[in-house]
Design a protein around this motif. Structure first.
Motif, PDB file in Angstrom:
ATOM      1  N   TYR A 288       0.778  -1.110   0.112  1.00 49.38           N
ATOM      2  CA  TYR A 288       0.181   0.012  -0.039  1.00 49.38           C
ATOM      3  C   TYR A 288       0.765   1.283  -0.013  1.00 49.38           C
ATOM      4  O   TYR A 288       0.418   2.283  -0.083  1.00 49.38           O
ATOM      5  N   PHE A 289       2.194   1.169  -0.056  1.00 48.25           N
ATOM      6  CA  PHE A 289       2.974   2.264   0.361  1.00 48.25           C
ATOM      7  C   PHE A 289       3.655   2.652  -0.789  1.00 48.25           C
ATOM      8  O   PHE A 289       4.189   1.816  -1.670  1.00 48.25           O
ATOM      9  N   ASN A 290       4.479   3.818  -1.144  1.00 48.23           N
ATOM     10  CA  ASN A 290       5.124   4.273  -2.215  1.00 48.23           C
ATOM     11  C   ASN A 290       6.202   4.617  -1.474  1.00 48.23           C
ATOM     12  O   ASN A 290       6.555   4.953  -0.463  1.00 48.23           O
ATOM     13  N   SER A 291       7.715   4.543  -2.388  1.00 42.62           N
ATOM     14  CA  SER A 291       8.803   5.120  -2.339  1.00 42.62           C
ATOM     15  C   SER A 291       9.563   4.793  -0.923  1.00 42.62           C
ATOM     16  O   SER A 291       9.901   5.811  -0.399  1.00 42.62           O
ATOM     17  N   ALA A 292       9.730   3.756  -0.742  1.00 45.96           N
ATOM     18  CA  ALA A 292      10.486   3.197   0.485  1.00 45.96           C
ATOM     19  C   ALA A 292      12.047   3.714   0.121  1.00 45.96           C
ATOM     20  O   ALA A 292      12.226   3.709  -1.080  1.00 45.96           O
ATOM     21  N   PRO A 293      12.837   3.539   1.292  1.00 45.91           N
ATOM     22  CA  PRO A 293      14.213   4.135   1.168  1.00 45.91           C
ATOM     23  C   PRO A 293      15.166   3.159   0.449  1.00 45.91           C
ATOM     24  O   PRO A 293      16.070   3.410   0.180  1.00 45.91           O
ATOM     25  N   GLY A 294      14.714   2.069   0.472  1.00 46.82           N
ATOM     26  CA  GLY A 294      15.587   0.754  -0.040  1.00 46.82           C
ATOM     27  C   GLY A 294      16.521   0.422   0.940  1.00 46.82           C
ATOM     28  O   GLY A 294      17.731  -0.152   0.642  1.00 46.82           O
ATOM     29  N   THR A 295      16.330   0.789   2.145  1.00 50.41           N
ATOM     30  CA  THR A 295      17.273   0.038   3.244  1.00 50.41           C
ATOM     31  C   THR A 295      17.062  -1.222   3.802  1.00 50.41           C
ATOM     32  O   THR A 295      16.232  -2.036   3.029  1.00 50.41           O
ATOM     33  N   PRO A 296      17.929  -1.999   4.249  1.00 50.84           N
ATOM     34  CA  PRO A 296      17.943  -3.272   4.629  1.00 50.84           C
ATOM     35  C   PRO A 296      16.449  -3.595   5.506  1.00 50.84           C
ATOM     36  O   PRO A 296      15.903  -4.581   5.197  1.00 50.84           O
ATOM     37  N   GLN A 297      16.152  -2.895   6.068  1.00 58.35           N
ATOM     38  CA  GLN A 297      14.926  -2.801   7.133  1.00 58.35           C
ATOM     39  C   GLN A 297      13.618  -2.785   5.989  1.00 58.35           C
ATOM     40  O   GLN A 297      12.838  -3.592   6.115  1.00 58.35           O
ATOM     41  N   SER A 298      13.607  -1.846   4.930  1.00 58.03           N
ATOM     42  CA  SER A 298      12.486  -1.653   4.249  1.00 58.03           C
ATOM     43  C   SER A 298      12.385  -2.725   3.207  1.00 58.03           C
ATOM     44  O   SER A 298      11.480  -3.317   2.886  1.00 58.03           O
ATOM     45  N   PRO A 304       7.887  -1.333  -1.528  1.00 61.78           N
ATOM     46  CA  PRO A 304       8.317  -0.830  -2.839  1.00 61.78           C
ATOM     47  C   PRO A 304       9.008   0.505  -3.053  1.00 61.78           C
ATOM     48  O   PRO A 304       8.536   1.533  -2.140  1.00 61.78           O
ATOM     49  N   THR A 305      10.154   0.650  -3.640  1.00 59.01           N
ATOM     50  CA  THR A 305      10.817   1.826  -3.808  1.00 59.01           C
ATOM     51  C   THR A 305      10.238   2.747  -4.748  1.00 59.01           C
ATOM     52  O   THR A 305      10.599   3.913  -4.717  1.00 59.01           O
ATOM     53  N   SER A 322       8.458   8.496   1.191  1.00 59.50           N
ATOM     54  CA  SER A 322       9.684   9.835   0.931  1.00 59.50           C
ATOM     55  C   SER A 322       9.092  11.170   1.931  1.00 59.50           C
ATOM     56  O   SER A 322      10.100  11.788   2.359  1.00 59.50           O
ATOM     57  N   LYS A 323       7.611  11.029   2.319  1.00 60.24           N
ATOM     58  CA  LYS A 323       7.277  11.998   3.210  1.00 60.24           C
ATOM     59  C   LYS A 323       7.031  11.816   4.400  1.00 60.24           C
ATOM     60  O   LYS A 323       7.465  12.383   5.330  1.00 60.24           O
ATOM     61  N   HIS A 324       6.829  10.537   4.443  1.00 58.75           N
ATOM     62  CA  HIS A 324       6.417  10.037   6.111  1.00 58.75           C
ATOM     63  C   HIS A 324       7.112   8.736   6.031  1.00 58.75           C
ATOM     64  O   HIS A 324       6.519   7.618   6.083  1.00 58.75           O
ATOM     65  N   PRO A 325       8.418   8.525   6.474  1.00 53.72           N
ATOM     66  CA  PRO A 325       9.042   7.533   6.298  1.00 53.72           C
ATOM     67  C   PRO A 325       8.856   6.250   7.384  1.00 53.72           C
ATOM     68  O   PRO A 325       9.068   5.061   7.369  1.00 53.72           O
ATOM     69  N   ASN A 326       8.271   6.943   8.565  1.00 51.30           N
ATOM     70  CA  ASN A 326       7.670   5.955   9.759  1.00 51.30           C
ATOM     71  C   ASN A 326       6.361   5.254   9.503  1.00 51.30           C
ATOM     72  O   ASN A 326       5.945   4.352  10.261  1.00 51.30           O
ATOM     73  N   GLU A 327       5.506   5.837   8.629  1.00 51.56           N
ATOM     74  CA  GLU A 327       4.410   5.289   8.409  1.00 51.56           C
ATOM     75  C   GLU A 327       4.154   3.717   8.258  1.00 51.56           C
ATOM     76  O   GLU A 327       3.380   3.023   8.974  1.00 51.56           O
ATOM     77  N   ALA A 328       5.072   3.158   7.531  1.00 50.93           N
ATOM     78  CA  ALA A 328       4.908   1.667   7.218  1.00 50.93           C
ATOM     79  C   ALA A 328       5.414   0.919   8.352  1.00 50.93           C
ATOM     80  O   ALA A 328       4.845  -0.223   8.549  1.00 50.93           O
ATOM     81  N   ASN A 329       5.925   1.457   9.578  1.00 55.78           N
ATOM     82  CA  ASN A 329       6.269   0.706  10.758  1.00 55.78           C
ATOM     83  C   ASN A 329       5.229   0.832  11.596  1.00 55.78           C
ATOM     84  O   ASN A 329       5.220  -0.086  12.546  1.00 55.78           O
ATOM     85  N   ARG A 330       4.198   1.180  11.160  1.00 54.61           N
ATOM     86  CA  ARG A 330       2.880   1.368  11.897  1.00 54.61           C
ATOM     87  C   ARG A 330       1.743   0.167  11.545  1.00 54.61           C
ATOM     88  O   ARG A 330       0.719   0.124  12.031  1.00 54.61           O
TER      89      ARG A 330
END
Length: 675
Positions: A288-298, A304-305, A322-330
């Motif tokens: 459901y998310f866009n523009s993940a940073p491509g880190t080992p965690q994401s 998806p990047t 890219s605007k709300h990087p912590n939202e996926a952690n929730r």
């Protein structure tokens, strides 16, 4: 074809790919997970002495007196799995053999059930749930209306009985197929914004009151006020609880406290607690998310990047990482819902870890604590268990609602007991006559202490997959639902499939590669205690066409069992029969998905029969057998997923357009289901 006759092999249907589902189902349900490299790239080399740290911890947790009892509002009495933890003179008496005549494999666009049984569609997508909800209008859907109506698709089904003739039915709404919701749907990037908002409102879950019809096994929507009815959507406020709540990894601009989140996403299976709440599991939230940073965690969570297909960021910016990087952690948690308090915010229990949760089923330990078994539905991912610090107290609802916030989170490490050369991918059993071995529950953390080097408690709970990698967990073939037998206390896990497992990667708990059809794992905790940190295990069923050499049905005569592929959701009846629903038979066996029944004890152990098949392109979800053994609830979701609203491949249930729905099945003469 007679029930015991050989089964003619059918070729996979055109358009069935990946895990055996339709192409559209793979795309919409899990973001084509099977078409991407598995996100687990660890070699799990580290095991070390982490396990030793739990010894003193476990001893400390056992010092208090036992306070377990029957569930609030008679829940334990109505649900045998919680009545006596599978022991004692009052445990259910097994009479395990199913005696109905199997439904034969088919590709019919209907729910097909055994001769002599009857069925009723209880509720369909779009039907009113809340008071004053509008009637469904396919051509004029709005988010406001959908938020009051039964959501799209229907996976886990939970049942909370209020009295002999009234109950509450909880249903997860896993994902949406906009091609079947809206005529001429152009896709996320071009879709009308109200269509996107409507799809968001169709996620989440529904709670509806139902009533028994004339003392039979039939149930229908209750009339009258129905004060417990409820809808939860992708924008409903939820509370975040447990040790990770408030941590900086969960804080956002909209929620600087890190304790409140809007909505739950891609809720697949679930479970019930002894105190009568529902556990709803967030699974493929990453899509459901866009523009993940491509880190080992994401990357480990498959975020998806680039742009997502759904493009929810067009109506809610929080889905743009890219605007709300912590939202996926929730997202990616188990959510607890109190069916008796419609005003209470559902709670994301961070102590149960963050991953692609498939189910969350519970047992009481011998000293009255609660254990929760969970699978991470990804190729080469892991099996988990949580054991609470506190004990379940009968009638103390306020206390019991805190139990999932403090305890120990474990991940499973399995070892076979046969020489490696005997696990040769042929399907032939090793010389000891079974695929079996031993296992350990490796502690990852408690509410106050991490056992994984380099991880804080909050990091273990937010990046659980990476912590489990470091702990040396065993890579499994997509562990999905768990269920404990109410008769024996043994625990069963559905391992759906793993076509990415190469022949050289087989091991005794995953003895086939590629594993196109899946298998069932049986776990026996030490001393039959859910608090144990060691267990034995075996593989009683290796799925597929019984004619294939590499299938196995607990040693039962394979000429007398039915084909099965992609075991997904599990449940038990009070006699101890295991019920297995499937998700992917069409692409693997050429037949519609189904609900199967198999004894797991006694001389008929392994005699797998087919109780029901579902419509074209549908997955067999739910299922749930009522404690009195008179009703089976089944939730065929995504019928017709391979088509569009203009050109549907299914028109179930009303012969107009496909509508995910919940069905009850019963025997009009009052017989127990399965007999």
């Amino acid at each position: 074809m007679s029930e015991s006759a050989p089964h003619r092999r059918a070729l996979p249907l055109i358009g069935q790919v990946g895990g055996g589902r339709s192409r559209a189902t793979c795309r919409l349900r899990c973001g084509d997970a099977c078409f991407h490299p598995a996100p687990n790239t660890s070699d799990n080399a580290y095991f070390g002495d982490i396990f030793q740290k739990v010894v003193s911890r476990r001893a400390a947790l056992r010092t208090s007196a036992v306070t377990a009892g029957a569930g609030a509002l008679g829940f334990a009495a109505l649900n045998p799995a919680f009545a006596d933890r599978g022991r004692g003179p009052n445990r259910p008496k097994p009479n395990p053999r199913a005696t109905f005549h199997s439904v034969l494999p088919n590709n019919d666009d209907q729910v097909t059930i055994p001769k002599g049984y009857d069925q009723h569609v209880i509720i369909r997508w779009g039907e009113p749930v809340l008071p004053g909800a509008p009637e469904f209008d396919l051509d004029n859907q709005t988010a406001e209306a959908q938020a009051q109506q039964f959501g799209y698709n229907c996976d886990y089904v939970g049942f909370h009985q209020l009295d002999d003739d009234r109950a509450l039915l909880w249903v997860n709404h896993e994902y949406t197929n906009e091609d079947l919701m809206f005529a001429g749907y152009p896709g996320g990037a071009e879709a009308d914004l109200e269509q996107i908002r409507t799809a968001m409102a169709a996620h989440g879950g529904s709670l509806v009151e139902i009533e028994r019809v004339g003392g039979t096994g039939q149930w229908r929507l209750a009339g009258g006020e129905r004060p417990f009815n409820r809808r939860i959507t992708a924008t409903t406020p939820l509370r975040i609880a447990g040790p990770a709540a408030g941590h900086e990894l969960l804080r956002t601009e909209a929620d600087p406290t890190g304790t409140e989140v809007l909505g739950m996403l891609n809720n697949c299976a679930g479970g019930m607690t002894p105190w009568g709440t529902f556990l709803s599991a967030e699974e493929n939230f990453n899509q459901y998310f866009n523009s993940a940073p491509g880190t080992p965690q994401s990357n480990r969570y498959g975020l998806p990047t680039g742009a997502s297909r759904r493009r929810w960021d067009r109506v809610d910016e929080r889905f743009d990482l890219s605007k709300h990087p912590n939202e996926a952690n929730r997202f990616g948690y188990v959510v607890e819902i109190d069916p008796l308090d419609p005003q209470a915010a559902p709670v994301k229990r961070t102590m149960l870890g963050r991953f692609k949760h498939e189910g969350a089923n519970t047992r009481l330990t011998e000293d009255g604590r609660v254990a929760v078994y969970m699978g991470d539905d990804e190729r080469f991912d892991y099996m988990y268990k949580f054991v609470s610090d506190g004990r379940y107290v009968e009638g103390s609802r306020r206390h019991n609602l805190t139990l999932l916030d403090s305890g120990t989170l474990y991940v499973a490490r399995l070892e076979g007991n046969s020489p490696a050369e005997e696990i040769d991918n042929s399907g032939e059993l090793p010389s000891d006559g079974a695929f079996d071995g031993t296992g350990r529950w490796i502690p990852l953390c408690t509410a106050t202490e991490s056992f994984v080097d380099g991880f804080s408690v909050a990091e273990v709970l937010v990046y659980t997959r990476l912590a489990a990698d470091a702990a040396g967990a065993t890579k499994m073939d997509r562990p999905e639902d768990f269920e404990a037998s109410p008769v024996t206390g043994k625990v069963y896990c559905a391992l759906t499939n793993n076509s990415a497992r190469e022949p050289g990667q087989v091991d005794e708990p995953n003895p086939r590669g590629p594993n196109r059809y899946g298998h069932i794992l049986e776990i026996i905790e030490a001393d039959n205690d859910a608090a144990a940190t060691s267990f034995t295990w075996n593989v009683p069923i290796i799925c597929g066409d019984p004619e294939d050499d590499d299938t196995y049905f607990a040693g039962f005569d394979k000429s007398k069992v039915m084909p099965i592929s992609a075991p997904d959701n599990l449940t038990f009846d009070a006699r101890g029969n295991l019920w297995i629903s499937t998700d992917g038979q069409p692409g693997r066996l050429g037949y519609n998905d189904a609900l199967h029944v198999v004894p797991v004890e006694g001389r008929f152990r392994g005699e797998l029969k087919t109780f029901a098949t579902v419509p074209v392109d549908a997955e067999a979800c739910g299922p749930f057998v009522t404690p009195d053994n008179k009703t089976v609830f089944l939730a065929p979701q995504h019928p017709g997923d391979g088509g569009t609203l203009e050109a549907p491949t299914s028109t179930w249930p009303d012969r107009e357009f496909p509508r995910p729905s919940v069905v009850c099945i019963w025997h009009p003469r009052g017989r127990d289901v399965g007999r």
